[in-house]
Design an enzyme around this catalytic site. Structure first.
Site, short mmCIF file in Angstrom:
data_model
loop_
_atom_site.label_atom_id
_atom_site.label_comp_id
_atom_site.label_asym_id
_atom_site.label_seq_id
_atom_site.Cartn_x
_atom_site.Cartn_y
_atom_site.Cartn_z
N MET A 26 0.86 -1.19 0.00
CA MET A 26 0.00 0.00 0.00
C MET A 26 0.89 1.23 0.00
O MET A 26 1.71 1.41 0.91
CB MET A 26 -0.92 0.01 1.22
CG MET A 26 -1.95 -1.10 1.23
SD MET A 26 -3.07 -1.03 2.65
CE MET A 26 -2.00 -1.68 3.94
N ALA A 27 0.74 2.04 -1.05
CA ALA A 27 1.58 3.24 -1.19
C ALA A 27 1.40 4.17 0.00
O ALA A 27 0.27 4.48 0.39
CB ALA A 27 1.24 3.97 -2.49
N CYS A 117 -2.51 -1.27 -9.43
CA CYS A 117 -2.79 0.02 -8.80
C CYS A 117 -3.77 0.82 -9.66
O CYS A 117 -3.53 1.04 -10.85
CB CYS A 117 -1.50 0.82 -8.62
SG CYS A 117 -1.78 2.43 -7.83
#
Length: 348
Positions: A26-27, A117
């Protein structure tokens, strides 16, 4: 509880991914401090794999890689015994291959390729989930990365497809397997859905049929043991990957692993113990990023802890935590907010 003796652990290269409950990339979230917070649960038996934030290949291969890219990529072979995978993203084969070599030299045990993404800043550059609309280019990237790190396993994370008219995950998974990918992760939504609606775990079963010989991981809306069990049953997957369900609750994966697979139960902190756990994570963030950046990065995590802690007034708690402008003020706010907390609630 799943019969642990009846399932075969997933093995990728030198890494054994057991239990089959993994932390999703998760960015801006699954940085080194958060991965450590997850990996330390249940004596290192709370997760079978932790995955880094997405690393943009274009940033890593510039003559002077950005500080942020280097921080995102920082890897270890293991964290408290839990294998580490580094996720890379891009559109061009050359930079993707070079980035794979860089993060391998940094200690990554597994390289994951991002084709899932949905963020506009990623798909706008025609990478991430946008690659599902260009399967030939996607496969060229896979081939380049596999060739660049022949001694490391390469995995692929994707969605069901771009939209309802382009549900090509099964075909892409089959082609990726033939190109050398060793494990497939599928988020049960299309890119067009972003994170709306419900993840369609049953739709992942078509990927299971396409690649029956590869480990398959179900992702999306896995929030607790009940949802994990249902995701596995509907998808036919070998493991689940937990993302947003772990925000503010790094012990969530260990809870799922304990209930489904009989691994040691985590100590879910409450009261003073919760304040201590949050403070330890906060200190690790400051050590990793430095004072000023660390204080900013930590705020979102503190907010998630407040949301998950069962506090009587989470909004007031958030306000107090966000107002802390120094490490000392943050430490005081953490003690004040969490010392009386009744304990972390289950994800909704």
């Amino acid at each position: 509880m799943t019969n642990a003796s009846a399932r075969r652990p997933i093995t990728l290269g030198a890494a054994t991914l057991d239990p089959p409950v993994f932390l999703a990339p998760m960015a801006g979230i699954t940085d080194l401090p958060f991965r450590r917070a997850v990996a330390r649960q249940a004596g290192g038996r709370g997760a079978g794999l932790v995955v880094s934030e997405m690393v943009a290949s274009t940033e890593m291969v510039t003559p002077r890689p950005s500080t942020r890219a280097a921080v995102r990529a920082k890897a270890m072979v293991e964290e408290n015994g839990v294998p580490v995978s580094v996720q890379i993203a891009g559109r061009e084969a050359g930079p993707m291959a070079e980035t794979a070599r860089i993060v391998a030299d940094m200690g990554a045990a597994i390289i994951d390729i991002n084709m899932g993404c949905p963020a506009r800043k990623v798909t706008g550059g025609l990478s991430g989930a946008a690659l599902m609309r260009e399967p030939d280019r996607a496969l060229a990237l896979v081939e380049a990365v596999v060739a660049a790190v022949p001694d490391l396993p390469v995995t692929l994370k994707m969605r069901l497809g771009w939209d309802e008219e382009c549900l090509n995950a099964p075909d892409l998974a089959r082609r990726a397997r033939d190109a050398g990918v060793r494990m497939i992760v599928v988020h049960g939504r299309t890119r067009a859905q972003f994170y709306t609606g419900r993840a369609d775990w049953a739709a992942i079963r078509a990927v299971r049929a396409a690649v029956p010989d590869l480990p398959l991981i179900a992702n999306g809306d896995v929030l607790d043991a009940a949802s994990a069990r249902r995701a596995e049953a509907l998808s036919g997957a070998d493991a689940v990957m937990v993302g947003r369900g772990a925000q503010g609750a790094p012990w969530r994966l260990a809870q799922i692993a304990h209930e489904l697979h009989g691994t040691p139960a985590p100590v879910v902190p409450q009261g003073a113990a919760l304040a201590e756990a949050v403070a330890a994570h906060h200190d690790d963030i400051l050590s990793h990023y430095g004072r000023d950046l660390g204080l900013r990065v930590a705020r979102k995590h503190l907010g998630w802890y407040a949301d998950a802690a069962g506090l009587p007034d989470p909004q007031a708690a958030r306000a107090a935590l966000m107002a802390a402008a120094s490490p000392a003020a943050a430490a005081a706010a953490i003690r004040a907010v969490f010392s009386g907390a009744p304990g972390a609630r289950q994800a909704a």
